[in-house]
Write an enzyme that holds these catalytic residues in place. Structure first.
Site: not given
Length: 387
Positions: A123-124, A156, A244, A367, A370
């Protein structure tokens, strides 16, 4: 409520556990020390069907659902977190292309990805100045006579230097276009070896050192109209949906890493003797292990609840954010306690708890940090009060 996995889920869990114990764990330290990309291990996972746990059967996947996926990721991360990350990533990319891509695009990429033939997808999404705020991205795609031309920089990107297939998000409307946050963003499937893609740098990371993390530069990279995932302009919503689901994967990996560290600490505390008795019989050590076991159990139940909601096609954004927040924050505490129980031995690389502490730290960032999870949860609470 019955929390017992089905026979199929247990089979996938057992397959992942046996592979982790037999293949991954014995060489995890060497891969970490050498920064060795686990190509052979990934292809073996493809042969076992673990790269396509959530992928529809039409494309060669197991279509076993989010619960089986969570259980498998926990087991693999217990053996080697780096391999679990790459396995999770390929599952996510395969599922996304299978469900949101055209039939031709899915047929081209998904069977190769989940078999291990295409090695891995990536994923970019994040950029140097657009991490938590994905809507602030600057990578753009312009129309051409034959499709689209993508230019920009992505940061990343796990396995970005060696992925066969990249899901790339880019702006496809001018900034002044009407709409809310993320307006005009579109997701594209781009071959990893497409002309115009440059690996600008590889990051030297604290943990997950058997995976690579790249900064990629896209310089007028050409793709066709058939490379679009979902609808043109619908990429931001697709990214949020992907995150999600990704949070279930990260929570599962954190649990697996922490469980491996907990098991190592439990063995050590049962064998190590001080003042004439095993250290587990010292009240303070027993309390540390009791807390760790409780946190792991709670994190697992929260994560499986989120997975069950996703599998049932119910709203799971709040549940996945809560699971990711709780699992990653407490997995860090478990790994820290495991190292402390080992004393000085825990601080050296001869013992696996040192690697676990390094590997688990990034789960509180991936993802969505926190802090972002708390924002998501609070917003959902507010929406619930306003309804």
């Amino acid at each position: 409520m019955d929390f017992t996995p089905t026979e199929d889920q247990q089979l996938i869990q057992r397959t992942a556990r046996e592979f982790a114990d037999r293949v991954l764990a014995p060489h995890a330290a060497a891969r970490d020390a050498n920064g060795e990309f686990p190509l052979t291990e990934l292809r073996a996972l493809g042969a076992l069907g673990l790269l396509g746990v959530t992928v529809p059967e039409a494309f060669g996947g197991a279509n076993a659902g989010a619960i089986a996926y969570s259980l498998a990721m926990q087991e693999l991360a217990r053996g080697d977190a780096s391999v679990a990350v790459l396995c999770s990533l390929t599952n996510m990319v395969g599922e996304l292309i299978a469900t949101r891509g055209s039939p031709a695009l899915a047929a081209r990429w998904v069977p190769r990805l989940i078999s291990g033939d295409a090695v891995i997808g990536a994923f970019a999404l994040s950029e140097p100045d657009a991490g938590s705020d994905a809507s602030a991205m600057r990578t753009f795609a312009t129309r051409t006579a034959h499709g689209w031309q993508i230019s920009g920089t992505k940061q990343w990107v796990t396995a970005g230097d060696c992925a066969s297939c990249l899901v790339v998000w880019a702006i496809t409307q001018p900034p002044a276009a009407p709409g809310g946050p993320g307006r005009g963003i579109t997701a594209f499937v781009v071959p990893g070896d497409a002309p115009g893609i440059t690996v600008a740098r590889l990051e030297d990371k604290l943990g997950l050192r058997a995976t690579s993390t790249a900064q990629l530069v896209f310089d007028r990279v050409e793709v066709g109209d058939d490379a679009v995932l979902g609808a043109v302009g619908g990429g931001f919503a697709l990214a949020m949906l992907t995150l999600d689901g990704g949070r279930i994967g990260i929570a599962s990996q954190a649990i697996g890493i922490a469980r491996g560290a907990f098991e190592a600490a439990l063995r050590y505390a049962s064998e190590r003797r001080t003042f004439g008795q095993p250290i587990i019989e010292h009240q303070v050590i027993g309390a540390m292990l009791a807390d760790a076991a409780t946190w792991l159990d709670a994190a697992s139940l929260m994560t499986l609840r989120a997975a069950a909601l996703k599998q049932a096609r119910k709203s799971y954004s709040q549940a996945s954010a809560m699971a990711k927040l709780f699992a990653t924050e407490h997995a860090w505490k478990v790994c820290d306690a495991a190292l402390q129980i080992h004393g000085g031995y825990g601080y050296v690389r001869d013992f696996p708890v040192e690697r676990a502490l390094r590997d688990v730290r990034v789960t509180r960032i991936l993802e969505g940090t926190s802090e972002i999870q708390r924002i998501v949860i609070a917003r959902n609470l507010l929406l619930g009060q306003l309804r």
